[in-house]
Design an enzyme around this catalytic site. Structure first.
Site, PDB file in Angstrom:
ATOM      1  N   ASN A   1       0.854  -1.184   0.000  1.00 20.18           N
ATOM      2  CA  ASN A   1       0.000   0.000   0.000  1.00 20.18           C
ATOM      3  C   ASN A   1       0.892   1.237   0.000  1.00 20.18           C
ATOM      4  O   ASN A   1       2.129   1.138   0.034  1.00 20.18           O
ATOM      5  CB  ASN A   1      -0.981  -0.014   1.173  1.00 20.18           C
ATOM      6  N   ALA A   2       0.302   2.414  -0.042  1.00 17.93           N
ATOM      7  CA  ALA A   2       1.073   3.648  -0.193  1.00 17.93           C
ATOM      8  C   ALA A   2       2.036   3.864   0.970  1.00 17.93           C
ATOM      9  O   ALA A   2       3.198   4.246   0.761  1.00 17.93           O
ATOM     10  CB  ALA A   2       0.120   4.836  -0.331  1.00 17.93           C
ATOM     11  N   ASP A   3       1.568   3.616   2.196  1.00 21.17           N
ATOM     12  CA  ASP A   3       2.439   3.798   3.359  1.00 21.17           C
ATOM     13  C   ASP A   3       3.609   2.819   3.323  1.00 21.17           C
ATOM     14  O   ASP A   3       4.748   3.173   3.659  1.00 21.17           O
ATOM     15  CB  ASP A   3       1.648   3.621   4.653  1.00 21.17           C
ATOM     16  N   GLU A   4       3.333   1.572   2.936  1.00 23.57           N
ATOM     17  CA  GLU A   4       4.396   0.565   2.873  1.00 23.57           C
ATOM     18  C   GLU A   4       5.412   0.910   1.799  1.00 23.57           C
ATOM     19  O   GLU A   4       6.624   0.743   1.999  1.00 23.57           O
ATOM     20  CB  GLU A   4       3.780  -0.812   2.623  1.00 23.57           C
TER      21      GLU A   4
ATOM     22  N   ASP B   1      -6.839  -7.768   1.442  1.00 21.41           N
ATOM     23  CA  ASP B   1      -6.945  -9.195   1.109  1.00 21.41           C
ATOM     24  C   ASP B   1      -7.905  -9.402  -0.060  1.00 21.41           C
ATOM     25  O   ASP B   1      -7.655 -10.211  -0.959  1.00 21.41           O
ATOM     26  CB  ASP B   1      -7.438  -9.989   2.317  1.00 21.41           C
TER      27      ASP B   1
END
Length: 493
Positions: free
Chosen positions: A205-208, A276
């Site tokens: 995701n964007a944060d990751e 998921d």
């Protein structure tokens, strides 16, 4: 995505086999209301109303694969504790014999408890093993996964950072999958994505992605820059895809091209497990050979449906089709087999929706039919229409009938907004169909006697009701056919 396109993709992914290896988490939800503050501390008091338990993490991914029409094989690990036993029972329920939950003594089973008040999470309690699994467990998990690779169309690594997917296990799994010609998709966790190198697609995701690259990911240009920076470190990885919440998704494919997928505005209810759901749809589409840009669009649609549900929810093909944008295509997706309709009505009932049923030949659709259908739709949340097959109509109405084939009649009914689903039945009465669907309410025209209707006793025995709809006087298909035979077309309504 248009409904016709969504329906084609869902047909393509049906029956595809996905092997999921990753951290299964036991997800508990405690629901209640908060109406006062504790006198012991400045904290709200949750008055509990109910609890639920389900598979989270890789288990929720497997559940979504099955709900989308694929076949899920699951390999994971758990502790030899009460939570592990409960997790094992849920895994067997979800995947049957196609699951292997390796147990490790002295290690806690990953678990979460979410406390929810007025449909909003108050806080979450994690039970984290905090340490990697043992070498023996790694070997057992790899052997169980390797034994299933020959039957898999895609391998999914679901890394929730609970210690199962060690760098050694990931490397062995990716190498085995590449040797078997099975594409690998990855839901990553933590820093150091080099351990996933060799996958067909990695989906942070964007944060990751920002944490992994040290670069901002707040708009299209920044997402592209971060993806390209990451790709320079992952020489053997084919593609990278970043999910960006309400901003959609961005894909960097194997050719170096970048595609942005825009998400529709949503009323977000709960984001638990939406990643998921997206990965399940993406991976099944990959397994079917769908281009990644189209697979991403399907994943975005699936995630959008998931965030509108409470808890670690799963989504079904019919929900995706209904949520897709309407187009000029015929709504054939509303026409179901008896078995599919039975499964759908069971889910509707579980969601608290009131299911209605009516039936007929509907040979020439006229205002009298529309009046009954409108009335039926007004007394339920979802309306299923049973339609007599051609042979059944001939037996009931005579050798010259039906005028229109069952396919044409079903499509006409499915095109009406008041009709949610249509099921064609071969019998002369809908009794067997009603018993399969178990509606809350049975609706027929007022020219019938309620207690004599086929299926009425069954509906009432389950606490349902029979409703007789007012009729439009002088309107019937038989009357219309007779007028046409006499050449009195001017009398037609």
């Amino acid at each position: 995505m248009q409904r016709e396109h969504a329906a084609r993709l869902l047909s393509a992914i049906a029956g595809r086999r996905a092997l999921v290896v990753g951290d299964v988490i036991l997800d508990r939800f405690v629901y209640g209301r908060t109406e006062r503050i504790s006198r012991e501390a400045p904290v709200p008091i949750l008055s509990e109303t109910r609890r639920s338990v389900m598979l989270g993490g890789a288990g929720n991914l497997a559940r979504n694969i099955a709900s989308l029409g694929g076949e899920a094989m699951l390999v994971s690990a758990a502790g030899e504790d009460a939570e592990g036993a409960e997790t094992g029972a849920l895994v067997r329920e979800a995947c049957g014999e196609d699951a292997d939950l390796v147990t490790e003594a002295g290690r806690a089973t990953p678990a979460k408890i979410r406390y929810v008040a007025q449909n909003q999470q108050m806080f979450c309690v994690d039970r984290d093993p905090r340490t990697p699994v043992s070498d023996a467990t790694v070997d057992a998990v790899f052997k169980a996964a390797e034994a299933r690779l020959a039957r898999a169309d895609v391998l999914i690594l679901s890394d929730y950072g609970r210690g199962l997917l060690t760098p050694d296990l990931i490397a062995r799994l990716v190498a085995a999958a590449r040797k078997a010609g099975v594409p690998v998709s990855v839901d990553p966790r933590g820093k150091g994505y080099e351990r996933y190198d060799g996958a067909a697609v990695i989906k942070p995701n964007a944060d990751e992605l920002a944490a992994e690259t040290g670069l901002p990911v707040s708009d299209d240009a920044e997402a592209e820059t971060a993806l390209r920076a990451l790709k320079t470190r992952l020489k053997q990885t084919d593609a990278l895809l970043v999910t960006r919440g309400g901003a959609g998704m961005t894909l960097l494919d194997a050719s170096g091209a970048v595609t942005h997928q825009r998400s529709r505005p949503r009323s977000v209810f709960d984001v638990s497990g939406a990643g998921d759901t997206a990965l399940a749809a993406l991976s099944l589409a990959m397994a079917a050979g769908v281009p990644l840009s189209e697979a991403m669009a399907l994943a975005d649609l699936a995630a959008g449906v998931a965030v509108g549900k409470a808890g670690t929810a799963v989504v079904a093909p019919d929900e995706l089709i209904e949520d897709a944008l309407g187009g000029a295509e015929a709504p054939v997706w509303r026409i179901l087999t008896r078995a599919d309709a039975a499964g759908l009505t069971a889910r509707w009932r579980a969601e608290g929706l009131r299911v209605g049923f009516t039936n007929g030949c509907f040979d020439i659709l006229h205002p009298g039919h529309l009046s009954v259908l409108r009335h039926a739709a007004s007394v339920c949340d979802r309306l299923v229409v049973g339609l007599n097959a051609d042979a059944s109509v001939s037996r009931l109405k005579g050798a010259e009938r039906p005028i229109n084939t069952a396919a044409s009649r079903a499509l006409m009914l499915a095109s009406l907004d008041m009709v949610d689903r249509v099921v064609v039945f071969e019998e002369d009465t809908p009794e067997a169909l009603i018993r399969a669907l178990n509606p809350h309410v049975l609706v027929k025209g007022a020219d019938y006697i309620a207690d004599e209707l086929p299926g009425a006793a069954h509906v009432k025995s389950r606490g349902g009701e029979v409703v007789l709809a007012p009729l439009e006087p002088g309107l019937s298909t038989t009357a219309l056919v007779e007028r046409l035979k006499r050449g009195r077309s001017g009398d037609l309504p």
